[in-house]
Each structure stands twice: as structure tokens, then as C-alpha cells.
Scaffold this motif. Structure first.
Motif, mmCIF file in Angstrom:
data_model
loop_
_atom_site.group_PDB
_atom_site.id
_atom_site.type_symbol
_atom_site.label_atom_id
_atom_site.label_comp_id
_atom_site.label_asym_id
_atom_site.label_seq_id
_atom_site.Cartn_x
_atom_site.Cartn_y
_atom_site.Cartn_z
ATOM 1 N N SER A 21 46.741 39.249 96.070
ATOM 2 C CA SER A 21 47.594 38.534 95.117
ATOM 3 C C SER A 21 48.489 37.519 95.828
ATOM 4 O O SER A 21 48.759 36.442 95.301
ATOM 5 C CB SER A 21 48.426 39.498 94.276
ATOM 6 O OG SER A 21 49.278 40.258 95.104
ATOM 7 N N ALA A 22 48.930 37.835 97.044
ATOM 8 C CA ALA A 22 49.727 36.885 97.826
ATOM 9 C C ALA A 22 48.874 35.675 98.201
ATOM 10 O O ALA A 22 49.358 34.538 98.180
ATOM 11 C CB ALA A 22 50.291 37.553 99.076
ATOM 12 N N GLU A 25 48.525 33.374 95.212
ATOM 13 C CA GLU A 25 49.767 32.629 95.021
ATOM 14 C C GLU A 25 49.880 31.491 96.036
ATOM 15 O O GLU A 25 50.274 30.371 95.693
ATOM 16 C CB GLU A 25 50.967 33.563 95.125
ATOM 17 C CG GLU A 25 52.293 32.893 94.887
ATOM 18 C CD GLU A 25 52.449 32.322 93.486
ATOM 19 O OE1 GLU A 25 53.208 31.341 93.339
ATOM 20 O OE2 GLU A 25 51.811 32.823 92.549
ATOM 21 N N GLN A 26 49.517 31.752 97.290
ATOM 22 C CA GLN A 26 49.543 30.714 98.325
ATOM 23 C C GLN A 26 48.589 29.574 97.971
ATOM 24 O O GLN A 26 48.945 28.395 98.106
ATOM 25 C CB GLN A 26 49.150 31.285 99.684
ATOM 26 C CG GLN A 26 50.172 32.160 100.326
ATOM 27 C CD GLN A 26 49.658 32.741 101.645
ATOM 28 O OE1 GLN A 26 48.621 32.326 102.161
ATOM 29 N NE2 GLN A 26 50.379 33.705 102.180
ATOM 30 N N ARG A 28 47.397 28.723 94.970
ATOM 31 C CA ARG A 28 47.891 28.011 93.792
ATOM 32 C C ARG A 28 49.025 27.069 94.170
ATOM 33 O O ARG A 28 49.030 25.891 93.805
ATOM 34 C CB ARG A 28 48.363 28.988 92.718
ATOM 35 C CG ARG A 28 48.750 28.289 91.407
ATOM 36 C CD ARG A 28 49.515 29.190 90.453
ATOM 37 N NE ARG A 28 50.793 29.612 90.991
ATOM 38 C CZ ARG A 28 51.885 28.812 91.065
ATOM 39 N NH1 ARG A 28 51.837 27.582 90.664
ATOM 40 N NH2 ARG A 28 53.015 29.284 91.558
ATOM 41 N N ASP A 29 49.965 27.561 94.928
ATOM 42 C CA ASP A 29 51.108 26.752 95.321
ATOM 43 C C ASP A 29 50.675 25.551 96.171
ATOM 44 O O ASP A 29 51.097 24.421 95.920
ATOM 45 C CB ASP A 29 52.115 27.613 96.089
ATOM 46 C CG ASP A 29 53.359 26.837 96.450
ATOM 47 O OD1 ASP A 29 53.975 26.241 95.534
ATOM 48 O OD2 ASP A 29 53.717 26.814 97.646
#
Length: 59
Positions: A21-22, A25-26, A28-29
């Protein structure tokens, strides 16, 4: 003037296990703010084969 953007380095080795999940997020960001990424930890990556195929493609 905007400050210089740094090319994000994303480790795909984080795709397995609880860090997935991290990683998402990385990704996507990085892709929504910078637009480009540098991937490391790509399973099965073969630099010699990539170079061979690149030379073949651009003949």
C-alpha cells in the motif's frame, strides 16, 4: 519560479507484503506530481537483454 523537481525513485521490491500500500501511494504521488519515475527492484530485469533488444528495435 518553481523549485526543481527530483525524479522519484520507486522500488518495486516493495510490491510484496505489507509495504504494497505504501508503494501504491508512492507511485500515485510521483506520477501525479512529477509525471515521471525511475523504477528499481524490477524482478527479472536483464540489462544486457534490454540493450540487445533496444539495438534491434532501432536498427
Amino acid at each position: 519560479m518553481d523549485s526543481e523537481k527530483v525524479l522519484p525513485v520507486i522500488d518495486l521490491g516493495l510490491a510484496k507484503g505489507p509495504t504494497r500500500s505504501a508503494l501504491v501511494e508512492q507511485l500515485r504521488d510521483a506520477l501525479t506530481t512529477v509525471g515521471f519515475i525511475y523504477l528499481k527492484g524490477v524482478e527479472g530485469f536483464d540489462e544486457v537483454e534490454l540493450l540487445r533488444l533496444t539495438k534491434w528495435f532501432y536498427r
